[in-house]
Motif scaffolding. Structure first.
Motif, PDB file in Angstrom:
ATOM      1  N   LEU A  18       0.862  -1.173   0.000  1.00 34.63           N
ATOM      2  CA  LEU A  18       0.000   0.000   0.000  1.00 34.63           C
ATOM      3  C   LEU A  18       0.903   1.228   0.000  1.00 34.63           C
ATOM      4  O   LEU A  18       1.836   1.326   0.797  1.00 34.63           O
ATOM      5  N   ARG A  19       0.616   2.148  -0.904  1.00 31.55           N
ATOM      6  CA  ARG A  19       1.397   3.378  -1.018  1.00 31.55           C
ATOM      7  C   ARG A  19       0.479   4.561  -0.715  1.00 31.55           C
ATOM      8  O   ARG A  19      -0.621   4.656  -1.242  1.00 31.55           O
ATOM      9  N   CYS A  20       0.961   5.473   0.125  1.00 27.69           N
ATOM     10  CA  CYS A  20       0.190   6.652   0.501  1.00 27.69           C
ATOM     11  C   CYS A  20       0.202   7.657  -0.645  1.00 27.69           C
ATOM     12  O   CYS A  20       1.257   8.018  -1.161  1.00 27.69           O
ATOM     13  N   MET A  21      -0.982   8.107  -1.039  1.00 32.44           N
ATOM     14  CA  MET A  21      -1.106   9.071  -2.130  1.00 32.44           C
ATOM     15  C   MET A  21      -1.658  10.415  -1.641  1.00 32.44           C
ATOM     16  O   MET A  21      -2.020  11.270  -2.437  1.00 32.44           O
ATOM     17  N   GLN A  22      -1.689  10.609  -0.318  1.00 30.02           N
ATOM     18  CA  GLN A  22      -2.120  11.882   0.257  1.00 30.02           C
ATOM     19  C   GLN A  22      -1.088  12.946  -0.122  1.00 30.02           C
ATOM     20  O   GLN A  22       0.096  12.750   0.070  1.00 30.02           O
ATOM     21  N   PRO A  23      -1.511  14.068  -0.690  1.00 30.80           N
ATOM     22  CA  PRO A  23      -0.556  15.124  -1.049  1.00 30.80           C
ATOM     23  C   PRO A  23       0.228  15.586   0.178  1.00 30.80           C
ATOM     24  O   PRO A  23      -0.306  15.652   1.279  1.00 30.80           O
ATOM     25  N   GLY A  24       1.486  15.871  -0.034  1.00 33.73           N
ATOM     26  CA  GLY A  24       2.309  16.376   1.058  1.00 33.73           C
ATOM     27  C   GLY A  24       3.612  15.621   1.207  1.00 33.73           C
ATOM     28  O   GLY A  24       4.058  14.898   0.318  1.00 33.73           O
ATOM     29  N   LYS A  25       4.199  15.770   2.354  1.00 33.08           N
ATOM     30  CA  LYS A  25       5.529  15.261   2.660  1.00 33.08           C
ATOM     31  C   LYS A  25       5.681  13.748   2.469  1.00 33.08           C
ATOM     32  O   LYS A  25       6.726  13.269   2.053  1.00 33.08           O
ATOM     33  N   TYR A  26       4.648  12.982   2.770  1.00 35.17           N
ATOM     34  CA  TYR A  26       4.757  11.524   2.739  1.00 35.17           C
ATOM     35  C   TYR A  26       4.169  10.891   1.482  1.00 35.17           C
ATOM     36  O   TYR A  26       4.071   9.670   1.391  1.00 35.17           O
ATOM     37  N   ASN A  27       3.797  11.680   0.506  1.00 35.00           N
ATOM     38  CA  ASN A  27       3.235  11.170  -0.745  1.00 35.00           C
ATOM     39  C   ASN A  27       4.196  10.175  -1.380  1.00 35.00           C
ATOM     40  O   ASN A  27       5.376  10.456  -1.542  1.00 35.00           O
ATOM     41  N   GLY A  28       3.688   9.002  -1.722  1.00 34.25           N
ATOM     42  CA  GLY A  28       4.492   7.970  -2.365  1.00 34.25           C
ATOM     43  C   GLY A  28       5.141   6.994  -1.403  1.00 34.25           C
ATOM     44  O   GLY A  28       5.715   5.991  -1.826  1.00 34.25           O
ATOM     45  N   ARG A  29       5.046   7.238  -0.114  1.00 35.91           N
ATOM     46  CA  ARG A  29       5.675   6.350   0.871  1.00 35.91           C
ATOM     47  C   ARG A  29       4.888   5.043   0.966  1.00 35.91           C
ATOM     48  O   ARG A  29       3.674   5.032   1.053  1.00 35.91           O
ATOM     49  N   VAL A  30       5.608   3.919   0.946  1.00 37.92           N
ATOM     50  CA  VAL A  30       4.991   2.602   1.129  1.00 37.92           C
ATOM     51  C   VAL A  30       4.736   2.415   2.615  1.00 37.92           C
ATOM     52  O   VAL A  30       5.629   2.578   3.442  1.00 37.92           O
ATOM     53  N   THR A  31       3.489   2.111   2.955  1.00 38.04           N
ATOM     54  CA  THR A  31       3.115   1.988   4.362  1.00 38.04           C
ATOM     55  C   THR A  31       3.068   0.546   4.850  1.00 38.04           C
ATOM     56  O   THR A  31       3.373   0.282   6.002  1.00 38.04           O
ATOM     57  N   GLN A  32       2.661  -0.385   4.000  1.00 42.19           N
ATOM     58  CA  GLN A  32       2.555  -1.783   4.407  1.00 42.19           C
ATOM     59  C   GLN A  32       2.784  -2.694   3.211  1.00 42.19           C
ATOM     60  O   GLN A  32       2.344  -2.395   2.108  1.00 42.19           O
ATOM     61  N   VAL A  33       3.484  -3.797   3.453  1.00 47.68           N
ATOM     62  CA  VAL A  33       3.733  -4.821   2.433  1.00 47.68           C
ATOM     63  C   VAL A  33       3.045  -6.093   2.914  1.00 47.68           C
ATOM     64  O   VAL A  33       3.091  -6.419   4.099  1.00 47.68           O
ATOM     65  N   PHE A  34       2.376  -6.804   2.001  1.00 50.22           N
ATOM     66  CA  PHE A  34       1.624  -7.992   2.387  1.00 50.22           C
ATOM     67  C   PHE A  34       1.625  -9.016   1.269  1.00 50.22           C
ATOM     68  O   PHE A  34       1.862  -8.689   0.116  1.00 50.22           O
ATOM     69  N   THR A  35       1.342 -10.262   1.624  1.00 50.63           N
ATOM     70  CA  THR A  35       1.248 -11.342   0.660  1.00 50.63           C
ATOM     71  C   THR A  35       0.067 -11.085  -0.264  1.00 50.63           C
ATOM     72  O   THR A  35      -1.023 -10.749   0.203  1.00 50.63           O
ATOM     73  N   ARG A  36       0.284 -11.202  -1.557  1.00 56.52           N
ATOM     74  CA  ARG A  36      -0.771 -10.943  -2.542  1.00 56.52           C
ATOM     75  C   ARG A  36      -2.037 -11.715  -2.185  1.00 56.52           C
ATOM     76  O   ARG A  36      -1.997 -12.890  -1.866  1.00 56.52           O
ATOM     77  N   GLY A  37      -3.161 -11.018  -2.219  1.00 53.90           N
ATOM     78  CA  GLY A  37      -4.443 -11.635  -1.919  1.00 53.90           C
ATOM     79  C   GLY A  37      -4.830 -11.605  -0.447  1.00 53.90           C
ATOM     80  O   GLY A  37      -5.892 -12.082  -0.073  1.00 53.90           O
ATOM     81  N   HIS A  38      -3.991 -11.020   0.406  1.00 53.18           N
ATOM     82  CA  HIS A  38      -4.260 -11.004   1.845  1.00 53.18           C
ATOM     83  C   HIS A  38      -4.344  -9.588   2.414  1.00 53.18           C
ATOM     84  O   HIS A  38      -3.997  -9.346   3.565  1.00 53.18           O
TER      85      HIS A  38
END
Length: 66
Positions: free
Chosen positions: A25-45
């Motif tokens: 999941l990548r944050c797309m909120q405008p601002g300082k953290y735009n583009g930051r990956v927040t969580q990595v998970f097994t596909r489908g979960h």
């Protein structure tokens, strides 16, 4: 409905492919953290992330579908 503010439930996150068997999941909120990956998970979960809190730096949570 869950009161947890999770990236998995946020309208400002997008799901991207991350390696062979994972998505993220990548944050797309405008601002300082735009583009930051927040969580990595097994596909489908992705649903496993719905009870995890958003990062402490997040100020732009918007529940998807509201």
């Amino acid at each position: 409905m869950s009161e947890v503010e999770s990236c998995a439930l946020c309208a400002n996150c997008e799901e991207i492919e991350w390696a062979d068997t994972r998505n993220a999941l990548r944050c797309m909120q405008p601002g300082k953290y735009n583009g930051r990956v927040t969580q990595v998970f097994t596909r489908g979960h992705r649903s496993a992330l719905e009870n995890m809190q958003k990062p402490a730096w997040c100020k732009g949570f918007a529940r998807a579908g509201e």
